[in-house]
Design a protein around this motif. Structure first.
Motif, PDB file in Angstrom:
ATOM      1  N   SER A   9       0.823  -1.219   0.000  1.00 35.30           N
ATOM      2  CA  SER A   9       0.000   0.000   0.000  1.00 35.30           C
ATOM      3  C   SER A   9       0.853   1.265   0.000  1.00 35.30           C
ATOM      4  N   GLY A  10       2.067   1.154  -0.573  1.00 37.08           N
ATOM      5  CA  GLY A  10       2.915   2.337  -0.728  1.00 37.08           C
ATOM      6  C   GLY A  10       2.479   3.114  -1.968  1.00 37.08           C
ATOM      7  N   PHE A  33      -3.495  -4.934  -0.444  1.00 40.79           N
ATOM      8  CA  PHE A  33      -3.047  -5.659   0.755  1.00 40.79           C
ATOM      9  C   PHE A  33      -1.807  -5.009   1.354  1.00 40.79           C
ATOM     10  N   GLY A  46       9.633   5.692   5.635  1.00 41.77           N
ATOM     11  CA  GLY A  46      10.909   6.007   4.992  1.00 41.77           C
ATOM     12  C   GLY A  46      11.140   7.502   4.906  1.00 41.77           C
ATOM     13  N   HIS A  51      10.053  16.060   7.018  1.00 46.59           N
ATOM     14  CA  HIS A  51       9.587  16.464   5.685  1.00 46.59           C
ATOM     15  C   HIS A  51       8.090  16.187   5.555  1.00 46.59           C
ATOM     16  N   ALA A  97       3.484  -4.787  -5.372  1.00 51.25           N
ATOM     17  CA  ALA A  97       3.963  -3.418  -5.129  1.00 51.25           C
ATOM     18  C   ALA A  97       4.641  -3.423  -3.757  1.00 51.25           C
ATOM     19  N   VAL A 123      16.455   4.132   9.549  1.00 48.95           N
ATOM     20  CA  VAL A 123      15.340   5.023   9.181  1.00 48.95           C
ATOM     21  C   VAL A 123      14.035   4.475   9.780  1.00 48.95           C
ATOM     22  N   VAL A 152      19.071   9.359   0.966  1.00 46.32           N
ATOM     23  CA  VAL A 152      18.833   8.630   2.218  1.00 46.32           C
ATOM     24  C   VAL A 152      19.963   8.939   3.204  1.00 46.32           C
ATOM     25  N   VAL A 345       5.202  -3.450  -9.816  1.00 51.36           N
ATOM     26  CA  VAL A 345       5.308  -1.988 -10.010  1.00 51.36           C
ATOM     27  C   VAL A 345       6.227  -1.393  -8.941  1.00 51.36           C
ATOM     28  N   GLY A 346       6.617  -0.154  -9.171  1.00 51.58           N
ATOM     29  CA  GLY A 346       7.365   0.592  -8.158  1.00 51.58           C
ATOM     30  C   GLY A 346       8.741  -0.018  -7.920  1.00 51.58           C
ATOM     31  N   GLY A 354      14.459   6.761  -8.270  1.00 49.66           N
ATOM     32  CA  GLY A 354      13.422   7.745  -8.589  1.00 49.66           C
ATOM     33  C   GLY A 354      12.743   8.298  -7.354  1.00 49.66           C
ATOM     34  N   ILE A 356       8.972   9.690  -5.406  1.00 51.01           N
ATOM     35  CA  ILE A 356       7.626   9.146  -5.182  1.00 51.01           C
ATOM     36  C   ILE A 356       6.839   9.200  -6.490  1.00 51.01           C
ATOM     37  N   ASN A 359       6.739   6.553  -9.372  1.00 51.36           N
ATOM     38  CA  ASN A 359       5.907   5.351  -9.258  1.00 51.36           C
ATOM     39  C   ASN A 359       4.555   5.520  -9.953  1.00 51.36           C
TER      40      ASN A 359
END
Ligand SMILES: Cc1cc2nc3c(=O)[nH]c(=O)nc-3n(C[C@H](O)[C@H](O)[C@H](O)COP(=O)(O)OP(=O)(O)OC[C@H]3O[C@@H](n4cnc5c(N)ncnc54)[C@H](O)[C@@H]3O)c2cc1C
Length: 438
Positions: A9-10, A33, A46, A51, A97, A123, A152, A345-346, A354, A356, A359
């Motif tokens: 669910s990101g 899920f 993350g 921010h 995902a 993190v 990061v 994906v992602g 990349g 956010i 995605n």
């Protein structure tokens, strides 16, 4: 009606759900899920707690999550509670995902010493990910070494450098805020194998280092290429390098006003970590650039290190039954297609690159692939049970599914528990999250 299961669910998961709504209109049901009872992946665990404006992208995902044909199915680990094959029997398409939650290993002697952490763990600790909330890093030493020269690494250095007052309005979890308030760190060394022109730091984030209350960035002027060479850089990198030049030009007496130094150590490859049980120093081999790549020179130096955080990239987690590209550390795929009816994906598709927003096109491409595969007859006739079939399986297995409405209750409890000026105080263990929904 077509049924799509999205695992994770990101950002990639929710952009794919949004795209499926656009592509299929009312003819689709989507279940998103997550193994955690809380949504949004790295947006929650993350992206840096200071921010908040970046974290606000979750409002867009919430809009998707609240629509009638999308459900959040939290607290269900795919590959453990339910297999991929079981989902494939229930849904027309299954989309992975799942991100890239594991640190790439440092792979040098001593990387198993105490107080050496990967960035996912470190993190996750300050962001309250249940898996890492009990990390308990020792911040009583003077020197922290952060390996890597990407965003990061910048996040980790900045969080280590900030004062409690600077973190007050963030959603950093209480255990990390307390530990950082007692921190004795006064030197943070950012270690990079290559030079200033090869950093992966974006200008806005790098510029922030020059505006900290008690910490100042230190760049040695001799490390910088001649200014004329900046002309060939793409504009973003050129801007970042101009920050490095400004840091290098800051007079020593101005820098000395701040008690914490954030030092850039370029052309330095980690060779070994030294210490008896806990890390005490890092051995670094100087490098030179050959066609943009770092080549070791044999010249070795030792840097004291009381804590080490390595920020050198991430790998996805394999899932039983799904082809995995071990070398690349992600699912084996052809533009998001893994097997008929199985997609990714992602970060699970591309690896950890990349922003956010990167995605989003990924999610749209995948939704279009699914529509094309429906059209081509690859996904068969529309006879799958979808969410109803999953609910029966979940009841049979006694899975404690967390819904989006449950999440909203957890979120409200986190907001109620916030210290003054902060947006929320996150629950850091799964049991507490589940209790909060009741
Ligand atoms: C420390 C850090 C800071 C960042 N800061 C920024 C920033 O400031 N700006 C920016 O643009 N980008 C930032 N990024 C990048 C951004 O977070 C990623 O691009 C994005 O989160 C990738 O999305 P994703 O959906 O592929 O993966 P993720 O966000 O990792 O989501 C994956 C989800 O899948 C779930 N999952 C995994 N396995 C399973 C399973 N087996 N069953 C069920 N669920 C599962 C996880 O719990 C998670 O919720 C940052 C990344 C990191 C690591």
């Amino acid at each position: 009606m077509r049924h799509i299961a999205i695992i994770g669910s990101g950002p990639a998961g929710y952009y794919t759900a949004e795209a499926a709504q656009k592509v299929f209109g009312d003819d689709v049901r989507v279940d998103v899920f997550d193994r955690l009872p809380v949504p949004y992946g790295l947006i929650r665990s993350g992206v840096a707690p200071d921010h908040q404006s970046i974290k606000a992208v979750s409002r867009r995902y919430e809009k998707v999550a609240l629509s009638d044909n999308v459900r959040f199915v939290g607290n269900v680990a795919i590959g453990e509670d339910v297999t991929i094959a079981e989902l494939q029997a229930l849904y027309d398409a299954v989309v992975l995902a799942t991100g890239a939650p594991h640190d790439r290993p440092l792979g040098i002697p001593g990387d198993d010493l105490g107080n050496v952490f990967g960035s996912a763990a470190f993190v996750g600790w300050y962001n309250g990910h249940p898996q890492f909330a009990r990390l308990d890093p020792d911040l009583s030493g003077k020197t922290a070494v952060v390996i890597g020269m990407g965003n990061v690494a910048l996040d980790v250095a900045r969080i280590l450098a900030k004062t409690p007052a600077e973190l007050a309005g963030s959603d950093i979890v209480a255990h990390a805020l307390d530990a950082l308030a007692a921190s004795r760190i006064e030197r943070i060394v950012l270690l990079g194998r290559r030079g200033p022109h090869q950093i992966m730091m974006t200008p806005k984030e790098l510029g922030e280092l020059g505006e900290l209350a008690r910490a100042a960035p230190h760049v040695a002027p001799v490390d910088l290429p001649i200014p004329e060479e900046d002309a060939i850089l793409e504009p973003g990198l050129r801007k970042s390098v101009s920050h490095l030049r400004a840091f290098a030009a800051t007079p020593e007496h101005i820098r000395a006003e701040k008690p914490v130094a954030v030092e850039f150590a370029f052309m330095s490859a980690p060779k070994a970590l030294l210490g008896s049980s806990k890390v005490e120093a890092i051995e670094v081999e100087k490098t030179r650039l050959v066609h943009g790549q770092a080549e070791r020179t044999g010249e070795v130096e030792r840097v004291p290190a009381d804590i080490v955080v390595s920020c050198i990239g991430f790998r996805s987690s394999p899932i039983p039954g799904v082809p995995f590209d071990e070398r690349a550390g992600r699912f084996a795929n052809d533009e998001g297609r893994i097997l008929p009816g199985l997609y990714c994906v992602g970060w699970a598709r591309r690896g950890p690159t990349g922003t956010i927003g990167t995605n989003r096109p990924d999610g749209y491409t995948t939704a279009e692939h699914i529509a094309d595969d429906v059209e081509a007859g690859i996904l068969g006739r529309a006879t799958k049970q979808g969410g109803d079939g999953f609910d029966a399986l979940a009841a049979q297995r006694r899975l404690d599914v967390v819904t989006f409405q449950d999440w909203k209750k957890i979120e409200e409890a986190e907001e109620r528990a916030a210290r003054e000026g902060a947006p929320r105080e996150k629950f850091v263990d799964i049991e507490a999250m589940i209790r909060a929904r009741r």
